[in-house]
Scaffold this motif. Structure first.
Motif, mmCIF file in Angstrom:
data_model
loop_
_atom_site.group_PDB
_atom_site.id
_atom_site.type_symbol
_atom_site.label_atom_id
_atom_site.label_comp_id
_atom_site.label_asym_id
_atom_site.label_seq_id
_atom_site.Cartn_x
_atom_site.Cartn_y
_atom_site.Cartn_z
ATOM 1 N N GLU A 100 45.284 43.413 43.961
ATOM 2 C CA GLU A 100 44.843 42.036 44.176
ATOM 3 C C GLU A 100 45.715 41.069 43.373
ATOM 4 N N TYR A 101 46.062 41.446 42.143
ATOM 5 C CA TYR A 101 46.952 40.627 41.311
ATOM 6 C C TYR A 101 48.293 40.434 42.027
ATOM 7 N N GLU A 102 48.865 41.525 42.518
ATOM 8 C CA GLU A 102 50.152 41.451 43.213
ATOM 9 C C GLU A 102 50.059 40.616 44.487
ATOM 10 N N LYS A 118 45.015 45.699 40.333
ATOM 11 C CA LYS A 118 46.475 45.514 40.331
ATOM 12 C C LYS A 118 46.979 45.053 41.698
ATOM 13 N N LEU A 172 42.512 37.751 36.846
ATOM 14 C CA LEU A 172 42.954 39.131 37.074
ATOM 15 C C LEU A 172 43.839 39.619 35.934
ATOM 16 N N ARG A 173 44.709 38.761 35.430
ATOM 17 C CA ARG A 173 45.576 39.138 34.305
ATOM 18 C C ARG A 173 44.743 39.495 33.084
ATOM 19 N N LEU A 228 44.664 34.362 39.569
ATOM 20 C CA LEU A 228 45.701 35.195 38.971
ATOM 21 C C LEU A 228 45.462 35.368 37.472
ATOM 22 N N GLU A 229 45.087 34.287 36.787
ATOM 23 C CA GLU A 229 44.829 34.354 35.353
ATOM 24 C C GLU A 229 43.622 35.236 35.039
#
Length: 108
Positions: free
Chosen positions: A21-23, A19, A46-47, A43-44
């Motif tokens: 790293e995503y942010e 989370k 990680l999502r 980002l994708e």
């Protein structure tokens, strides 16, 4: 192929690390004037991981290793088949390194 390395600790589980790293990646993308396809792919990935991983299982695997004093690193790799990623779990201790790779586990 995109690859992301995530290192949980006893105080920050794999879900928290993912989370954060995503942010971090999202914040960078929002501040940029130009499109960055590499960061967008990261980002994708990680999502997908955050939406479908069995974090209870992954947390259990990593916490046992961390408690035993081992270093743990998760490697996410994008793949073309569902769920869109695979997870490698790398553990090391006393100079020995072992990797376990599995496909993503969709939540049930």
């Amino acid at each position: 192929m995109m690859e992301i390395k995530l290192k949980p600790t006893l105080s920050h589980c794999i879900e928290t690390v993912a989370k954060r790293e995503y942010e971090r990646v999202l914040s960078i993308l929002l501040k940029r004037d130009q499109e960055d396809t590499r960061l967008a792919e990261e980002l994708e990935l990680l999502r997908l991981f955050l939406e479908s991983a069995d974090f209870g299982r992954l947390r259990g695997l990593s916490e046992d290793l961390l408690i035993d004093g081992r270093n743990v690193e998760f490697t996410l790799k994008s793949i073309d088949s569902p769920p869109g990623y695979e997870v490698g779990i790398n553990q090391s201790w006393n100079g020995y390194r072992q990797t376990v790779v599995e496909c993503g586990n969709p939540k049930k």
